[in-house]
Design a protein around this motif. Structure first.
Motif, short mmCIF file in Angstrom:
data_model
loop_
_atom_site.label_atom_id
_atom_site.label_comp_id
_atom_site.label_asym_id
_atom_site.label_seq_id
_atom_site.Cartn_x
_atom_site.Cartn_y
_atom_site.Cartn_z
N VAL A 1 45.31 36.84 38.07
CA VAL A 1 44.42 35.74 38.39
C VAL A 1 43.58 35.41 37.15
N GLU A 2 43.56 34.14 36.81
CA GLU A 2 42.79 33.73 35.64
C GLU A 2 41.72 32.71 35.99
N TYR A 3 40.59 32.86 35.35
CA TYR A 3 39.47 31.95 35.55
C TYR A 3 39.23 31.14 34.27
N SER A 4 39.02 29.83 34.45
CA SER A 4 38.76 28.96 33.30
C SER A 4 37.57 28.05 33.59
N ARG B 1 31.75 45.22 41.10
CA ARG B 1 32.88 44.41 41.54
C ARG B 1 32.45 43.38 42.57
N ARG B 2 31.60 43.81 43.44
CA ARG B 2 31.09 42.92 44.48
C ARG B 2 30.36 41.73 43.90
N MET B 3 29.43 41.99 42.98
CA MET B 3 28.64 40.92 42.37
C MET B 3 29.51 40.00 41.53
N LEU B 4 30.51 40.56 40.86
CA LEU B 4 31.42 39.73 40.09
C LEU B 4 32.15 38.76 41.01
N THR B 5 32.71 39.28 42.08
CA THR B 5 33.42 38.43 43.03
C THR B 5 32.51 37.35 43.60
N LEU B 6 31.34 37.74 44.04
CA LEU B 6 30.41 36.79 44.64
C LEU B 6 30.06 35.66 43.67
N ASN B 7 29.78 36.03 42.43
CA ASN B 7 29.41 35.02 41.43
C ASN B 7 30.59 34.13 41.08
N LEU B 8 31.77 34.72 40.98
CA LEU B 8 32.97 33.92 40.70
C LEU B 8 33.19 32.89 41.80
N ARG B 9 33.05 33.33 43.04
CA ARG B 9 33.26 32.41 44.17
C ARG B 9 32.24 31.27 44.15
N ARG C 1 40.19 28.72 39.53
CA ARG C 1 40.84 30.00 39.76
C ARG C 1 42.35 29.77 39.88
N THR C 2 43.11 30.40 39.00
CA THR C 2 44.56 30.21 39.01
C THR C 2 45.26 31.52 39.31
N VAL C 3 46.04 31.52 40.39
CA VAL C 3 46.77 32.72 40.79
C VAL C 3 48.22 32.62 40.31
N ALA D 1 34.10 33.40 29.86
CA ALA D 1 35.26 32.57 30.21
C ALA D 1 35.44 31.39 29.26
N ALA D 2 34.47 31.19 28.39
CA ALA D 2 34.50 30.01 27.52
C ALA D 2 35.57 30.11 26.44
N ARG D 3 35.97 31.34 26.10
CA ARG D 3 36.96 31.51 25.04
C ARG D 3 38.36 31.13 25.47
N GLY D 4 38.53 31.04 26.75
CA GLY D 4 39.86 30.73 27.28
C GLY D 4 40.01 31.41 28.61
N PRO D 5 41.14 31.18 29.29
CA PRO D 5 41.38 31.80 30.59
C PRO D 5 41.20 33.31 30.52
N ILE D 6 40.49 33.85 31.48
CA ILE D 6 40.20 35.28 31.46
C ILE D 6 40.47 35.89 32.83
N ARG D 7 40.99 37.10 32.83
CA ARG D 7 41.37 37.76 34.08
C ARG D 7 40.19 38.50 34.70
N PHE D 8 40.36 38.81 35.98
CA PHE D 8 39.29 39.47 36.74
C PHE D 8 38.84 40.77 36.08
N THR D 9 39.78 41.63 35.78
CA THR D 9 39.41 42.94 35.21
C THR D 9 38.86 42.83 33.79
N GLU D 10 39.31 41.82 33.07
CA GLU D 10 38.74 41.59 31.74
C GLU D 10 37.26 41.25 31.86
N LEU D 11 36.94 40.41 32.82
CA LEU D 11 35.55 40.07 33.08
C LEU D 11 34.76 41.32 33.47
N GLU D 12 35.35 42.08 34.37
CA GLU D 12 34.70 43.29 34.87
C GLU D 12 34.38 44.25 33.72
N ARG D 13 35.30 44.38 32.78
CA ARG D 13 35.06 45.28 31.66
C ARG D 13 34.10 44.70 30.64
#
Lengths: 136, 136
Positions: free
Chosen positions: A85-88, A57-65, A75-77, A38-50
């Motif tokens: 949804v983008e995370y920064s 998916r579960r662990m990604l969500t849990l860690n993001l929260r 978290r920006t919707v 996420a340090a490079r800039g706003p990143i989307r959920f699926t981009e992170l997942e890939r």
DNA sequence: CCGTATCCGCTCGGATACTG
DNA sequence: CAGTATCCGAGCGGATACGG
């Protein structure tokens, strides 16, 4: 755990937020990958997942929260269709970033040495009959 | 980064020693405390046990063994009575040390802010009936 | 696209007791 | 002093299914 009784009046943060726990969240297995990605800039959920190999998916969500709750991610919707949804990183997290990359670079530099150390350790543990022998 | 084509020689260590796992060991909850404590010089088992608040004997042993196996700690047994065992950082681990202290200092600096972020997050999550309402 | 909910095996980790 | 061994409950985390 067995904290001697502190004055409850002012320093709730000391109780609520032990150093060990903060470090555990921030340096957790997946947290580092997420923060670095996420340090490079706003990143989307699926981009992170890939981009993070092996995360579910579960662990990604849990860690993001958890990172959001700790004030490290925002978290920006975007109310579009389909939803976006983008995370920064927050300022706090950007400050953390350099330590994290330092850690990762260290791990990359010594990955081979560590693998060798493990092999050496394991073979040594396997072949010590004169010391570890429990006589039957 | 995730899927560049690796040579066969690198592939072995890559499989045996994923980056994520190395980081997980090295930046684990107790590993950091142990490595930081051992950085001052050779340290004994019970000294570690006393200096690391909240660690159990079992967890201390497990983490010491893992760090030793990964080539970050050396274990020296002095054949005296009573027995004396000292743990020291390897060169690899001493190189890691600065990143670890950086992380710890960051955590100390922002512990308060993190505690506040949590409180804010929790209160926000509790009081949003107009958005989170699951209609019956 | 971005999640949440549920089931469930498996590991983590504390408590306790025992050795060299 | 410096561990090892065993029990056992708590929760992590994958698989799967479903919802806005």
């Amino acid at each position: 755990m067995s904290r001697s009784h502190t004055h409850v009046s002012e320093e709730v943060t000391d109780q609520a937020c032990p150093l060990v726990e903060v470090i555990d969240h921030v340096a957790g297995k997946w947290s580092i990958s997420i923060l670095v990605a996420a340090a490079r800039g706003p990143i989307r959920f699926t981009e992170l997942e890939r981009s993070i190999e092996g995360i579910s998916r579960r662990m990604l969500t849990l860690n993001l929260r958890r990172l959001e709750r700790d004030g490290l991610l925002t978290r920006t919707v975007h109310p579009t269709v389909p939803p976006k949804v983008e995370y920064s990183l927050t300022a706090m997290a950007r400050e953390l970033y350099s330590y994290l990359t330092g850690l990762v670079e260290w791990a990359e530099r010594h990955r081979g040495a560590i693998a060798q150390a493990r092999t050496a350790y394991d073979s040594k543990a396997a072949a010590v009959p004169q010391a570890g022998q429990p006589h039957p």
